[in-house]
Design an enzyme around this catalytic site. Structure first.
Site, PDB file in Angstrom:
ATOM      1  N   SER A 171       0.836  -1.215   0.000  1.00  0.00           N
ATOM      2  CA  SER A 171       0.000   0.000   0.000  1.00  0.00           C
ATOM      3  C   SER A 171       0.867   1.260   0.000  1.00  0.00           C
ATOM      4  O   SER A 171       1.960   1.274   0.572  1.00  0.00           O
ATOM      5  CB  SER A 171      -0.882  -0.010   1.249  1.00  0.00           C
ATOM      6  OG  SER A 171      -1.447   1.253   1.471  1.00  0.00           O
ATOM      7  N   TYR A 194      -1.894   5.513  -4.329  1.00  0.00           N
ATOM      8  CA  TYR A 194      -2.854   6.595  -4.147  1.00  0.00           C
ATOM      9  C   TYR A 194      -2.092   7.833  -4.609  1.00  0.00           C
ATOM     10  O   TYR A 194      -1.079   8.208  -3.983  1.00  0.00           O
ATOM     11  CB  TYR A 194      -3.234   6.753  -2.679  1.00  0.00           C
ATOM     12  CG  TYR A 194      -4.142   5.685  -2.119  1.00  0.00           C
ATOM     13  CD1 TYR A 194      -5.347   5.364  -2.740  1.00  0.00           C
ATOM     14  CD2 TYR A 194      -3.816   5.022  -0.944  1.00  0.00           C
ATOM     15  CE1 TYR A 194      -6.192   4.398  -2.205  1.00  0.00           C
ATOM     16  CE2 TYR A 194      -4.654   4.056  -0.406  1.00  0.00           C
ATOM     17  CZ  TYR A 194      -5.839   3.749  -1.041  1.00  0.00           C
ATOM     18  OH  TYR A 194      -6.667   2.790  -0.514  1.00  0.00           O
ATOM     19  N   THR A 220      -5.163   2.684  -7.437  1.00  0.00           N
ATOM     20  CA  THR A 220      -6.470   2.358  -6.833  1.00  0.00           C
ATOM     21  C   THR A 220      -7.439   3.510  -7.090  1.00  0.00           C
ATOM     22  O   THR A 220      -7.124   4.668  -6.810  1.00  0.00           O
ATOM     23  CB  THR A 220      -6.323   2.110  -5.319  1.00  0.00           C
ATOM     24  OG1 THR A 220      -5.488   0.963  -5.139  1.00  0.00           O
ATOM     25  CG2 THR A 220      -7.667   1.848  -4.657  1.00  0.00           C
ATOM     26  N   LYS A 313      -6.837  -0.709 -10.014  1.00  0.00           N
ATOM     27  CA  LYS A 313      -7.553  -1.535  -9.021  1.00  0.00           C
ATOM     28  C   LYS A 313      -8.850  -0.836  -8.619  1.00  0.00           C
ATOM     29  O   LYS A 313      -8.827   0.359  -8.297  1.00  0.00           O
ATOM     30  CB  LYS A 313      -6.663  -1.724  -7.790  1.00  0.00           C
ATOM     31  CG  LYS A 313      -7.295  -2.471  -6.619  1.00  0.00           C
ATOM     32  CD  LYS A 313      -6.251  -2.774  -5.548  1.00  0.00           C
ATOM     33  CE  LYS A 313      -6.790  -3.574  -4.379  1.00  0.00           C
ATOM     34  NZ  LYS A 313      -7.495  -2.769  -3.396  1.00  0.00           N
ATOM     35  N   HIS A 337     -12.711  -2.713  -2.772  1.00  0.00           N
ATOM     36  CA  HIS A 337     -11.953  -2.334  -1.582  1.00  0.00           C
ATOM     37  C   HIS A 337     -12.399  -3.165  -0.372  1.00  0.00           C
ATOM     38  O   HIS A 337     -12.444  -2.670   0.756  1.00  0.00           O
ATOM     39  CB  HIS A 337     -12.112  -0.838  -1.304  1.00  0.00           C
ATOM     40  CG  HIS A 337     -10.830  -0.151  -0.919  1.00  0.00           C
ATOM     41  ND1 HIS A 337     -10.088   0.606  -1.787  1.00  0.00           N
ATOM     42  CD2 HIS A 337     -10.156  -0.112   0.256  1.00  0.00           C
ATOM     43  CE1 HIS A 337      -9.014   1.084  -1.156  1.00  0.00           C
ATOM     44  NE2 HIS A 337      -9.033   0.658   0.080  1.00  0.00           N
TER      45      HIS A 337
HETATM   46  C1  LIG Z   1      -7.545  -2.660   6.602  1.00  0.00           C
HETATM   47  C2  LIG Z   1      -7.555  -2.580   5.107  1.00  0.00           C
HETATM   48  C3  LIG Z   1      -6.736  -1.652   4.488  1.00  0.00           C
HETATM   49  C4  LIG Z   1      -6.715  -1.570   3.090  1.00  0.00           C
HETATM   50  N1  LIG Z   1      -5.850  -0.688   2.488  1.00  0.00           N
HETATM   51  C5  LIG Z   1      -5.806  -0.615   1.151  1.00  0.00           C
HETATM   52  C6  LIG Z   1      -4.891   0.264   0.508  1.00  0.00           C
HETATM   53  O1  LIG Z   1      -4.107   0.946   1.145  1.00  0.00           O
HETATM   54  N2  LIG Z   1      -4.912   0.304  -0.852  1.00  0.00           N
HETATM   55  C7  LIG Z   1      -5.776  -0.455  -1.603  1.00  0.00           C
HETATM   56  O2  LIG Z   1      -5.768  -0.371  -2.830  1.00  0.00           O
HETATM   57  N3  LIG Z   1      -6.633  -1.301  -0.998  1.00  0.00           N
HETATM   58  C8  LIG Z   1      -6.664  -1.415   0.337  1.00  0.00           C
HETATM   59  N4  LIG Z   1      -7.527  -2.283   0.935  1.00  0.00           N
HETATM   60  C9  LIG Z   1      -8.363  -3.165   0.097  1.00  0.00           C
HETATM   61  C10 LIG Z   1      -7.627  -4.499  -0.182  1.00  0.00           C
HETATM   62  O3  LIG Z   1      -6.541  -4.278  -1.032  1.00  0.00           O
HETATM   63  C11 LIG Z   1      -8.537  -5.515  -0.840  1.00  0.00           C
HETATM   64  O4  LIG Z   1      -9.115  -4.949  -1.991  1.00  0.00           O
HETATM   65  C12 LIG Z   1      -9.641  -6.046   0.071  1.00  0.00           C
HETATM   66  O5  LIG Z   1      -9.178  -6.170   1.397  1.00  0.00           O
HETATM   67  C13 LIG Z   1     -10.105  -7.406  -0.424  1.00  0.00           C
HETATM   68  O6  LIG Z   1     -11.184  -7.860   0.349  1.00  0.00           O
HETATM   69  P1  LIG Z   1     -11.027  -8.892   1.565  1.00  0.00           P
HETATM   70  O7  LIG Z   1     -10.514  -8.112   2.708  1.00  0.00           O
HETATM   71  O8  LIG Z   1     -12.414  -9.391   1.755  1.00  0.00           O
HETATM   72  O9  LIG Z   1     -10.068  -9.978   1.133  1.00  0.00           O
HETATM   73  C14 LIG Z   1      -7.546  -2.403   2.316  1.00  0.00           C
HETATM   74  C15 LIG Z   1      -8.372  -3.336   2.945  1.00  0.00           C
HETATM   75  C16 LIG Z   1      -8.372  -3.429   4.334  1.00  0.00           C
HETATM   76  C17 LIG Z   1      -9.249  -4.467   4.978  1.00  0.00           C
END
Ligand SMILES: Cc1cc2nc3c(=O)[nH]c(=O)nc-3n(C[C@H](O)[C@H](O)[C@H](O)COP(=O)(O)O)c2cc1C
Length: 442
Positions: A171, A194, A220, A313, A337
């Site tokens: 991230s 980002y 993203t 994404k 997300h």
């Molecule tokens: C705590 C948390 C932080 C996340 N931070 C980012 C991020 O910084 N950038 C991003 O593109 N997606 C982020 N995501 C989304 C994840 O990359 C991913 O798309 C998502 O967690 C997939 O779903 P799942 O948690 O059910 O496996 C985050 C998700 C969570 C749960």
């Protein structure tokens, strides 16, 4: 009314009793939270009691990663190990968290058509993405601030990715730099982006990641300011620690209990300044991670800037998939997300087919959201995904046991994928096609 009063009194007696128990008194988080709950509103009380009930029911809460039967076993273990507000940050969706649940439900609407009498002595789970061959199509999606879950943080995830041979995405707002993640991974890590509202800042992150050896930049595009993360806000109410002790400068990006407050709001420069990928950059004008003005012209400009592979994404429609391909992307990630963007109730597994139509086979498509089982991975591959990402599951493993927990989560998913490939009669990932799935009759 009398009955409700009686229930409230009973609850309070129960809380007092809990407060006196050595188990709770020994934990500063629970003891503090209980003390405040004795003066709290019924809703908060309900929430925390539910939380405790979950813990109690879990005589099954793991004490070591090898006790886990499936990746879901790591969730209560993480909930127990992580401070309430940080666990709330990991768990939260938006509004009622309906899309978090919908992502799971989507997989239950697909059934597997297994073939028999196939020699499955040898199973090859490898998948090639952009000329790199991976042991499996299981990818670690980018998750921000992973040191909030365990001191191993993203570097623990990177070491687990190395041990188990998985692709990892870092991230932009990770608590580790791309250089350190690549060193810990002992190989390339993709950089999630980002871009912020300051072009030069986003560009500098891209150039730094490219120089460090990231073979792909992942923009993203699914998270604007103002997402209503109610589960997070509720968890903050029961966590009475001082955020400023760690979050610095008296500023917390997640102001306690304020609906609509997320990191892309005021005081932002302070927030990003603490993140390693912003080291040395002038962040004084950064007010948003993902600017409201981002559009396809911005994508074109970024495409012309990125010299490595460039993915987007957060795409969930055919139209956007087509536009992305027209704008020269090298790949897409179908994602909402993890249900943290908007509460649409549309699972990513149901967005995948139309995105694939829009792409027309021109670029690889990864999907994430709600993947918890080897059978989920199988279904996503059968529908045409190149690979499948996990976010919360590896973070539960991390929160519960650090690097060892992430390794255990990956091992379980690999084992489950191998098992269903055997059962279904598919000996390589390429053999998993539409023929192996069918919609559940409604
Ligand atoms: C705590 C948390 C932080 C996340 N931070 C980012 C991020 O910084 N950038 C991003 O593109 N997606 C982020 N995501 C989304 C994840 O990359 C991913 O798309 C998502 O967690 C997939 O779903 P799942 O948690 O059910 O496996 C985050 C998700 C969570 C749960």
């Amino acid at each position: 009314m009398n009955r409700m009063l009686e229930q409230a009194k009973t609850r309070r007696r129960f809380l007092k009793m809990l407060g006196a128990s050595p188990l709770i008194a020994g934990s500063s988080i629970f003891a503090g939270s209980l003390a405040s709950l004795l003066h709290a509103a019924p809703l908060e009380e309900e929430h925390f009691l539910g939380w405790l009930e979950n813990l109690q029911q879990s005589d099954a809460v793991l004490s070591s990663p090898d006790q886990a039967l499936d990746v879901m076993d790591f969730e209560p273990a993480a909930r127990k190990a992580i401070p309430p507000a940080h666990f709330g940050y990991l768990a939260t969706g938006v509004d009622s968290d309906a899309t978090v649940q919908a992502n799971r439900d989507g997989y239950s609407r697909i059934q597997i058509r297994s073939r028999r009498l196939v020699d499955v002595t040898s199973i090859d789970m490898s998948r090639t993405i952009f000329e790199t061959k991976w042991d499996t199509p299981i990818v670690l999606s980018p998750v921000s601030a992973q040191k909030a879950f365990h001191t191993d943080g993203e570097l623990g995830v990177a070491r687990a990715a190395k041990t188990k041979g998985h692709l990892m995405m870092l991230s932009t707002v990770a608590t580790a730099s791309i250089e350190d993640a690549i060193a810990a991974r002992g190989g390339p890590v993709w950089q999630q982006l980002y871009p912020t509202n300051v072009w030069e800042v986003g560009r500098a992150i891209v150039k730094r990641a490219e120089k460090a050896g990231a073979p792909a930049i992942v923009l993203t595009v699914d998270l604007h300011d103002g997402s209503n993360r109610e589960t997070l806000f509720r968890s903050q109410r029961v966590d009475k620690r001082q955020c400023s002790a760690c979050h610095g400068g008296g500023y917390s990006p997640f102001a306690r209990g304020k609906p609509g407050t997320n990191p892309v709001s005021g005081g932002f420069a302070q927030y990003v300044a603490r993140k390693p990928m912003f080291d040395g950059l002038d962040v004084s004008k950064v007010t948003q991670l993902y600017p409201l003005a981002v559009n396809w012209d911005f994508v074109k400009r970024l495409r012309d800037t990125v010299t490595v592979k460039f993915l987007i994404k957060g795409i969930v429609t055919r139209e956007d998939a087509q536009l992305a391909v027209e704008h020269g992307v090298d790949g897409l990630i179908v994602s909402n997300h993890g249900g943290r963007a908007e509460d649409t109730l549309r699972p990513t597994i149901e967005s995948l087919p139309e995105v694939l139509e829009g792409v027309g086979g021109k670029v690889p498509v990864i999907v994430d959201g709600g993947v918890r089982r080897g059978t989920d991975i199988f279904k996503a591959l059968a529908l045409g995904a190149t690979a499948v990402g996990i976010g919360r599951p590896h973070s539960w493993g991390l929160g519960a046991f650090g690097q060892a927990g992430v390794e255990a989560v990956l091992e379980i998913l690999r084992r489950e994928l191998r098992t269903i490939m055997r059962q279904a009669g598919t000996t390589s990932i390429g053999q998993i096609t539409h023929n192996y799935v069918v919609s559940r009759p409604s």
